[in-house]
Write a protein that holds these residues in place. Structure first.
Motif, PDB file in Angstrom:
ATOM      1  N   LEU A 120       0.849  -1.183   0.000  1.00  0.00           N
ATOM      2  CA  LEU A 120       0.000   0.000   0.000  1.00  0.00           C
ATOM      3  C   LEU A 120       0.890   1.241   0.000  1.00  0.00           C
ATOM      4  O   LEU A 120       1.968   1.231   0.591  1.00  0.00           O
ATOM      5  CB  LEU A 120      -0.913   0.042   1.231  1.00  0.00           C
ATOM      6  CG  LEU A 120      -2.018  -0.998   1.366  1.00  0.00           C
ATOM      7  CD1 LEU A 120      -2.693  -0.867   2.732  1.00  0.00           C
ATOM      8  CD2 LEU A 120      -3.057  -0.858   0.254  1.00  0.00           C
ATOM      9  N   ALA A 121       0.430   2.301  -0.633  1.00  0.00           N
ATOM     10  CA  ALA A 121       1.156   3.571  -0.604  1.00  0.00           C
ATOM     11  C   ALA A 121       0.158   4.707  -0.766  1.00  0.00           C
ATOM     12  O   ALA A 121      -0.797   4.604  -1.549  1.00  0.00           O
ATOM     13  CB  ALA A 121       2.210   3.640  -1.708  1.00  0.00           C
ATOM     14  N   LEU A 122       0.384   5.794  -0.031  1.00  0.00           N
ATOM     15  CA  LEU A 122      -0.486   6.968  -0.073  1.00  0.00           C
ATOM     16  C   LEU A 122       0.152   8.038  -0.943  1.00  0.00           C
ATOM     17  O   LEU A 122       1.338   8.364  -0.783  1.00  0.00           O
ATOM     18  CB  LEU A 122      -0.716   7.510   1.334  1.00  0.00           C
ATOM     19  CG  LEU A 122      -1.615   8.743   1.463  1.00  0.00           C
ATOM     20  CD1 LEU A 122      -3.057   8.389   1.104  1.00  0.00           C
ATOM     21  CD2 LEU A 122      -1.534   9.311   2.874  1.00  0.00           C
ATOM     22  N   ALA A 123      -0.647   8.626  -1.859  1.00  0.00           N
ATOM     23  CA  ALA A 123      -0.149   9.693  -2.725  1.00  0.00           C
ATOM     24  C   ALA A 123       0.205  10.924  -1.900  1.00  0.00           C
ATOM     25  O   ALA A 123      -0.352  11.141  -0.818  1.00  0.00           O
ATOM     26  CB  ALA A 123      -1.193  10.033  -3.778  1.00  0.00           C
ATOM     27  N   PRO A 124       1.133  11.760  -2.390  1.00  0.00           N
ATOM     28  CA  PRO A 124       1.552  12.944  -1.630  1.00  0.00           C
ATOM     29  C   PRO A 124       0.410  13.877  -1.247  1.00  0.00           C
ATOM     30  O   PRO A 124       0.464  14.519  -0.192  1.00  0.00           O
ATOM     31  CB  PRO A 124       2.545  13.634  -2.580  1.00  0.00           C
ATOM     32  CG  PRO A 124       3.079  12.540  -3.427  1.00  0.00           C
ATOM     33  CD  PRO A 124       1.935  11.591  -3.624  1.00  0.00           C
ATOM     34  N   ASP A 125      -0.639  13.970  -2.077  1.00  0.00           N
ATOM     35  CA  ASP A 125      -1.766  14.847  -1.746  1.00  0.00           C
ATOM     36  C   ASP A 125      -2.772  14.198  -0.801  1.00  0.00           C
ATOM     37  O   ASP A 125      -3.751  14.830  -0.384  1.00  0.00           O
ATOM     38  CB  ASP A 125      -2.473  15.327  -3.015  1.00  0.00           C
ATOM     39  CG  ASP A 125      -3.099  14.191  -3.830  1.00  0.00           C
ATOM     40  OD1 ASP A 125      -3.070  13.026  -3.368  1.00  0.00           O
ATOM     41  OD2 ASP A 125      -3.607  14.473  -4.927  1.00  0.00           O
ATOM     42  N   GLY A 126      -2.551  12.931  -0.435  1.00  0.00           N
ATOM     43  CA  GLY A 126      -3.423  12.236   0.490  1.00  0.00           C
ATOM     44  C   GLY A 126      -4.763  11.837  -0.074  1.00  0.00           C
ATOM     45  O   GLY A 126      -5.621  11.342   0.662  1.00  0.00           O
ATOM     46  N   LYS A 127      -4.959  11.985  -1.369  1.00  0.00           N
ATOM     47  CA  LYS A 127      -6.266  11.728  -1.954  1.00  0.00           C
ATOM     48  C   LYS A 127      -6.374  10.373  -2.653  1.00  0.00           C
ATOM     49  O   LYS A 127      -7.483   9.950  -3.010  1.00  0.00           O
ATOM     50  CB  LYS A 127      -6.617  12.836  -2.953  1.00  0.00           C
ATOM     51  CG  LYS A 127      -6.757  14.210  -2.313  1.00  0.00           C
ATOM     52  CD  LYS A 127      -7.104  15.253  -3.360  1.00  0.00           C
ATOM     53  CE  LYS A 127      -7.259  16.634  -2.729  1.00  0.00           C
ATOM     54  NZ  LYS A 127      -7.588  17.684  -3.743  1.00  0.00           N
TER      55      LYS A 127
END
Length: 430
Positions: A120-127
């Motif tokens: 899993l990984a979260l995009a820099p903008d958190g969206k």
């Protein structure tokens, strides 16, 4: 030091760990190996995922288990911290659960993969949340829920994911390739063949991308998909990576060498952290990059000092000693780690497990405000010294059929007797 048995009873409403005195800087509560660790953006809480089919949210100030999350049908392979105090967990069942602290059920479940989710990984903008699966696909999910976009390009399981600061997604797989997926959907992906499978990826705060190879080498990869640096870290496979916010160190889990602190300025190992032979599968920096949390085949998550490489000590006065009030009870050691999940006083309420105040004489699954496993509803069990002892003598699968609690027992009658004496003395106080 005595052997330690980790006994976590989310489903039964009891949560005990019997054994020797714990290190002050340990997170104890899982009943199986720890597969993943993630720290919240404010560094106040962490989440861990385990082979025991649970994820646990912890207070990093006190070491308390704030909440045990029970949803997945099988091991939890990966967890990640999300914006607004939320978390995501995923694992062998192929589902991704989105959690909010204080709620016992996921606020949403993302379904679509046909195999276990291992990255899993979260995009820099958190969206956007990216997920990688053994079904050879990557999915991009809008948060908190929505239809996913599927990315295909790897020939086999996806091992690792990370986002670069510009929103580019990097992925690695068993097929010995790393792929770069631009945030612009119209732009072509880039594919880099590697000499070995990459087990983990990490993006440093300044944008550099590193991959951990099964050949013991750490590789730096540029935006064009080329290897611009290759550094020998170990003679055995590298398993996990974690980055510190100060851009100084990369923590590298090496199968043969424990945890290696890699200096990003000199491109050399700075020091080794001795994990006493236990394989480390999960790493996370905390304390502003001053300490490292590590978990693996040992279900206990330990904490180490970055500067010294020594096991951290949280015995400083600023840290809460949850057992301080029981110094006069000779059986208190039997309950030391259990206190991370349970309270004993009537005014303290529930933690990750229900309060044990008044446990003896109480019917199973009846503490107000606590969400029990459905398997326990309607069971004709009343907690007495005999039934608590029998629970751990027989094991949960026999004593509470249908429970999702990991199968563990306390075989030594002396240990069970010490626990019972402690509970009898401490759970009935007003």
């Amino acid at each position: 030091m005595k052997a330690i048995w980790a006994i976590r009873c989310v489903s039964t409403g009891l949560c005990f760990i019997i054994g020797a005195a714990a290190y002050a800087a340990e997170l104890r509560g899982h009943g199986g190996a720890v597969r993943s660790i993630a720290v919240s953006s404010d560094a106040e809480t962490a989440i861990t995922g385990s082979f025991d089919a649970t994820a646990i949210i912890w207070s990093l100030e006190t070491g308390e288990a704030r909440q045990v999350l029970l949803f997945h049908e099988g091991q939890v392979d990966v967890v990640v911290a999300l914006p607004e105090g939320r978390y995501a967990s995923a694992g062998i069942d192929g589902n991704i659960a989105i959690w909010e602290i204080g709620r016992s059920e996921p606020i949403s479940v993302l379904r679509g993969h046909s195999g276990p989710v291992v990255a899993l990984a979260l995009a820099p903008d958190g969206k956007t949340l990216a997920s990688g699966s053994r079904d050879a696909t990557i999915r991009l999910w809008p948060l908190p829920e929505g239809s996913s976009r599927v990315l295909r390009g790897h020939d086999g399981s996806i091992n690792a994911l990370t986002f670069l600061p510009d929103g580019t997604l990097a992925s690695a797989g068993y097929d010995s390739t790393v792929m770069l997926w631009p945030a612009d959907e119209t732009a072509a992906s880039k594919r880099l063949s590697m000499p070995t499978p990459i087990n983990a990826l990490a993006t440093v705060a300044d944008g550099r991308l590193f991959g951990a190879g099964s050949d013991g080498k750490l590789r730096e990869i540029d935006r064009n998909g080329a290897v611009i640096g290759e550094y020998a870290v170990s003679t055995g496979p590298l398993i996990a990576l974690a980055t510190a916010a100060d851009n100084r160190h990369l923590a590298v889990s090496a199968l043969k060498d424990g945890v290696v602190l890699f200096d990003l300025y000199t491109h050399r190992p700075a020091r080794n952290i001795n994990t006493a032979g236990a394989a480390v599968w999960a790493l996370a920096f905390t304390g502003g990059g001053r300490t490292i949390l590590a978990g693996g085949t040992d279900p206990v998550v330990g904490e180490w000092n970055v500067d010294t490489g020594q096991r951290a000590d949280r015995s400083a006065p600023s840290q809460l000693d949850l057992m301080a009030g029981f110094a006069d009870n000779p059986d208190a050691e039997s309950f030391r780690a259990c206190i991370a999940c349970h309270t004993l006083d009537p005014d303290q309420g529930n933690r990750a497990g229900p309060t044990l105040h008044g446990i003896f004489g109480r019917r199973i699954a009846t503490v107000d405000g606590y969400s029990y496993s459905p398997a326990l509803q309607g069971m004709d069990i009343v907690w007495t010294p005999e039934t608590v002892s029998e629970l751990f003598a027989l094991g949960p699968s026999k004593f509470t059929p249908g429970t999702k609690m990991p199968e563990q027992t306390i075989t030594d009658p002396k240990d069970r007797a010490a626990l019972i004496r402690f509970l009898e003395a401490e759970t009935g106080r007003k």
